[in-house]
Scaffold this motif. Structure first.
Motif, PDB file in Angstrom:
ATOM      1  N   THR A  83     -32.887  39.533  10.147  1.00  0.00           N
ATOM      2  CA  THR A  83     -33.407  40.301   9.040  1.00  0.00           C
ATOM      3  C   THR A  83     -33.065  39.643   7.583  1.00  0.00           C
TER       4      THR A  83
ATOM      5  N   GLY B  67     -36.078  36.016  14.627  1.00  0.00           N
ATOM      6  CA  GLY B  67     -36.582  36.513  13.355  1.00  0.00           C
ATOM      7  C   GLY B  67     -35.277  37.580  12.916  1.00  0.00           C
TER       8      GLY B  67
ATOM      9  N   ASN C 131     -42.172  45.263  16.378  1.00  0.00           N
ATOM     10  CA  ASN C 131     -42.640  46.242  15.380  1.00  0.00           C
ATOM     11  C   ASN C 131     -44.143  46.024  14.966  1.00  0.00           C
TER      12      ASN C 131
ATOM     13  N   THR D 141     -39.155  53.330  15.954  1.00  0.00           N
ATOM     14  CA  THR D 141     -38.493  52.336  15.221  1.00  0.00           C
ATOM     15  C   THR D 141     -37.950  51.412  16.169  1.00  0.00           C
ATOM     16  N   ALA D 142     -37.740  50.197  15.748  1.00  0.00           N
ATOM     17  CA  ALA D 142     -36.887  49.300  16.738  1.00  0.00           C
ATOM     18  C   ALA D 142     -35.421  49.813  17.047  1.00  0.00           C
ATOM     19  N   SER D 143     -34.759  50.509  15.848  1.00  0.00           N
ATOM     20  CA  SER D 143     -33.316  51.029  16.193  1.00  0.00           C
ATOM     21  C   SER D 143     -33.447  51.718  17.587  1.00  0.00           C
TER      22      SER D 143
ATOM     23  N   HIS E 255     -29.206  42.559  13.531  1.00  0.00           N
ATOM     24  CA  HIS E 255     -29.446  43.794  12.849  1.00  0.00           C
ATOM     25  C   HIS E 255     -28.540  44.877  12.951  1.00  0.00           C
TER      26      HIS E 255
ATOM     27  N   THR F  18     -31.965  37.427  18.740  1.00  0.00           N
ATOM     28  CA  THR F  18     -32.812  37.881  17.785  1.00  0.00           C
ATOM     29  C   THR F  18     -33.913  36.664  17.400  1.00  0.00           C
TER      30      THR F  18
ATOM     31  N   ALA G 200     -38.135  42.362  16.333  1.00  0.00           N
ATOM     32  CA  ALA G 200     -38.654  43.647  15.615  1.00  0.00           C
ATOM     33  C   ALA G 200     -39.825  43.156  14.539  1.00  0.00           C
TER      34      ALA G 200
ATOM     35  N   HIS H 123     -45.510  47.981  13.280  1.00  0.00           N
ATOM     36  CA  HIS H 123     -45.504  48.592  12.021  1.00  0.00           C
ATOM     37  C   HIS H 123     -44.851  47.689  10.989  1.00  0.00           C
ATOM     38  N   LYS H 124     -44.392  46.507  11.416  1.00  0.00           N
ATOM     39  CA  LYS H 124     -43.612  45.470  10.354  1.00  0.00           C
ATOM     40  C   LYS H 124     -44.854  44.517   9.835  1.00  0.00           C
TER      41      LYS H 124
ATOM     42  N   PHE I  72     -38.404  43.558   4.655  1.00  0.00           N
ATOM     43  CA  PHE I  72     -39.707  42.844   4.930  1.00  0.00           C
ATOM     44  C   PHE I  72     -41.087  43.348   4.358  1.00  0.00           C
TER      45      PHE I  72
ATOM     46  N   ASP J 130     -34.601  41.083  20.327  1.00  0.00           N
ATOM     47  CA  ASP J 130     -34.976  41.842  19.062  1.00  0.00           C
ATOM     48  C   ASP J 130     -35.805  40.815  18.233  1.00  0.00           C
TER      49      ASP J 130
ATOM     50  N   SER K 141     -28.812  47.861  13.602  1.00  0.00           N
ATOM     51  CA  SER K 141     -29.296  48.897  14.594  1.00  0.00           C
ATOM     52  C   SER K 141     -28.565  48.406  15.989  1.00  0.00           C
TER      53      SER K 141
HETATM   54  N1  PLP Z   1     -34.218  44.449  14.028  1.00  0.00           N
HETATM   55  C1  PLP Z   1     -34.703  43.575  13.094  1.00  0.00           C
HETATM   56  C2  PLP Z   1     -34.554  42.091  13.310  1.00  0.00           C
HETATM   57  C3  PLP Z   1     -34.983  43.908  11.931  1.00  0.00           C
HETATM   58  O1  PLP Z   1     -35.215  43.280  10.824  1.00  0.00           O
HETATM   59  C4  PLP Z   1     -35.099  45.237  11.803  1.00  0.00           C
HETATM   60  C5  PLP Z   1     -35.680  45.906  10.185  1.00  0.00           C
HETATM   61  O2  PLP Z   1     -35.929  45.186   9.157  1.00  0.00           O
HETATM   62  C6  PLP Z   1     -34.886  46.178  12.690  1.00  0.00           C
HETATM   63  C7  PLP Z   1     -34.296  45.719  13.818  1.00  0.00           C
HETATM   64  C8  PLP Z   1     -34.825  47.708  12.581  1.00  0.00           C
HETATM   65  O3  PLP Z   1     -36.071  48.142  12.500  1.00  0.00           O
HETATM   66  P1  PLP Z   1     -36.635  49.916  12.407  1.00  0.00           P
HETATM   67  O4  PLP Z   1     -36.727  50.213  10.738  1.00  0.00           O
HETATM   68  O5  PLP Z   1     -38.026  49.759  13.125  1.00  0.00           O
HETATM   69  O6  PLP Z   1     -35.432  50.523  13.231  1.00  0.00           O
END
Ligand code: PLP
Length: 478
Positions: free
Chosen positions: A247, A245, A301, A147-149, A190, A243, A274, A303-304, A88, A272, A192
């Protein structure tokens, strides 16, 4: 240069070099387009250029700073470059850098209110602004993680705690009274989620990956069936992760239908978002978020896709007390008399960075309208690119484009191995330093991904990628 024997850098030096660093950053932003998007270094180039031990005595700052240009810069992949379209595309705004600078200067560790009133009080205010902008109801409270994780890990830990299985006290190992716990998500989810499940001791066998439809969206009917089968087998649903959006393609799970299923079965729902959550601030994109207000928790996020420097992830939860119940543990040396919010109670970390400052800067500097217009423009640019793809006999799109990511491939007639051709073209473009594209596999097809998200991106940047792609394809089929 004279140095104090003890103590910090002399203040005159800090002022002088501070100005030089800011000037350097300003020049860096200006010359981004002259730099290769992907670092042209080979693995270990930087490592081999560095001494193997720290200097015995201190060095002068100009000497250190010189090595940023000489050694560090060539090893940087420029996420801020407007032709960064891989994964992204995310980038910082200049004002976000100011937020980081000041947060570093304060160097506060937000654990107790008294150690950091500014962070403790600014964070909920900024997150409430964002909540309103994303049109989420007032019963969501936000908390910032890195982070999203990590946000998702906290959400799943909450979901586990909600089951009241006494896991905080008794753990999970050696227990015969626990059924198999289940976490449901789509096959496009994702990684995560898988990692959180592993870390929470649930084991990957707890994960049920629900198939997706031709648009890569979770099949809600298959989710319903999986839960029904699990319940009759005596398993215990812990959480569904939907989710908005994804990944690979930015597909959107049917959150409203999933929320119905969760409500009927009393299952925790984590969303999610993120990547795509930021797009909820654009009114005409609101339909994509239908039902997310019914979730127990949501991760997004800034930050994204909100021009805030990495890292800043937000977890919105309905039940802040449950989050506190999951994580709060107050050691003697952290006990305080006042009845206040202490941020250490809401996560695994004791101290937290003062992250809300940079988001506050970004939101105030651009305003709701400025942020909305930037995201809207990114979506327009991605659709424009997708139209070029669709209008060309040599290319095809491979997934819908709800946000600002286009999944596509070249497919000229007469070429047998399209996967190899697409991979070759991607590698050539990436190696050239002109642009960065990444890939995924969709229905077993090697798929190119073009993400639009840099605060500096304009239509001419996409035109450049399009021209590069066509030039490469024409060379191949000539
Ligand atoms: N969830 C989704 C849908 C993502 O696209 C991403 C990363 O691209 C994440 C979670 C993980 O994000 P992070 O790097 O903030 O842990």
């Amino acid at each position: 240069m004279e140095k104090n024997n003890l103590g910090d850098m002399p203040k005159e030096d800090f002022r002088k070099y501070g100005h030089e660093v800011v000037d350097w950053i300003a020049d860096y932003f200006e010359r981004l387009e002259t730099l290769p998007v992907l670092s042209q270094n080979q693995p270990n180039d930087l490592k081999n250029a560095l001494p193997t031990a720290a200097p015995a005595t201190g060095e002068n700052f100009p000497q250190i700073f010189e090595d940023v240009e000489k050694l560090i810069l060539p090893a940087v992949t420029h996420w801020n470059h407007p032709n960064f379209h891989g994964l992204f595309a995310t980038s910082t705004s200049s004002v976000g850098v100011f937020g980081e600078m000041l947060a570093a200067a304060f160097d506060m560790k937000a654990m107790l209110w008294r150690t950091s009133p500014a962070s403790t009080e600014l964070e909920p205010v900024v997150l409430d602004w964002l909540r309103q902008m994303m049109n989420l109801p007032g019963d969501f409270s936000g908390i910032i993680y890195d982070t999203a994780s990590i946000s998702t890990l906290h959400a799943l830990a909450m979901a586990r705690e909600k089951l009241n299985l006494g896991i905080r006290e008794n753990g999970m190992s050696g227990r015969t009274d626990l059924p198999l716990l289940r976490v449901y998500c789509s096959e496009q989810t994702h990684s995560s989620i898988d990692k959180a499940v592993i870390l929470l001791g649930l084991g990957t066998r707890s994960i049920v990956k629900i198939p997706t439809n031709e648009r890569f969206e979770m099949d809600a009917e298959k989710l319903r069936e999986a839960i029904r089968d699990d319940l009759s087998a005596g398993h215990l649903p812990l959480c569904v992760v939907a989710t908005i959006g994804t990944t690979s393609t930015t597909s959107i799970d049917p959150v409203d239908k999933i929320a119905d299923i969760c409500r009927r079965n009393n299952i925790f729902l984590h969303v999610d978002a993120a990547y795509a959550g930021s797009a909820a601030i654009v009114p005409e994109l609101q339909d994509y978020f239908k039902g997310w207000e019914r979730a127990d928790s949501i991760v997004t996020n800034p930050h994204k896709w909100l021009f805030t420097p990495f890292d800043l992830s937000v977890l919105y939860v309905k039940d802040l007390d449950l989050l506190k119940k999951t994580f709060s543990l107050v050691a003697e040396y952290l006990k305080v008399a006042e009845t206040v919010t202490n941020q250490m109670d809401y996560g695994i970390q004791l101290g937290r960075r003062f992250r809300s400052l940079k988001l506050w800067f970004v939101m105030r500097y651009f305003g709701q309208q400025g942020l909305r217009e930037r995201i809207r423009e990114h979506c327009r640019l991605a659709r424009t690119f997708a139209n070029w793809v669709d209008d060309s006999p040599n290319f095809e799109t491979l997934a819908p484009v709800p946000f600002a990511l286009c999944c596509f491939r070249t497919c000229p007639k007469g070429v047998d191995d399209l996967d190899a051709l697409n991979e070759k073209i991607m590698n050539e473009i990436n190696a050239s330093g002109e642009a960065y594209l990444s890939h995924t596999k969709l229905n077993s097809k090697f798929t190119l991904r073009l993400s639009v998200g840099s605060i500096r991106v304009e239509e001419r940047h996409l035109r450049k990628v399009w021209d590069l792609l066509n030039e490469k394809v024409n060379n191949e089929i000539r």
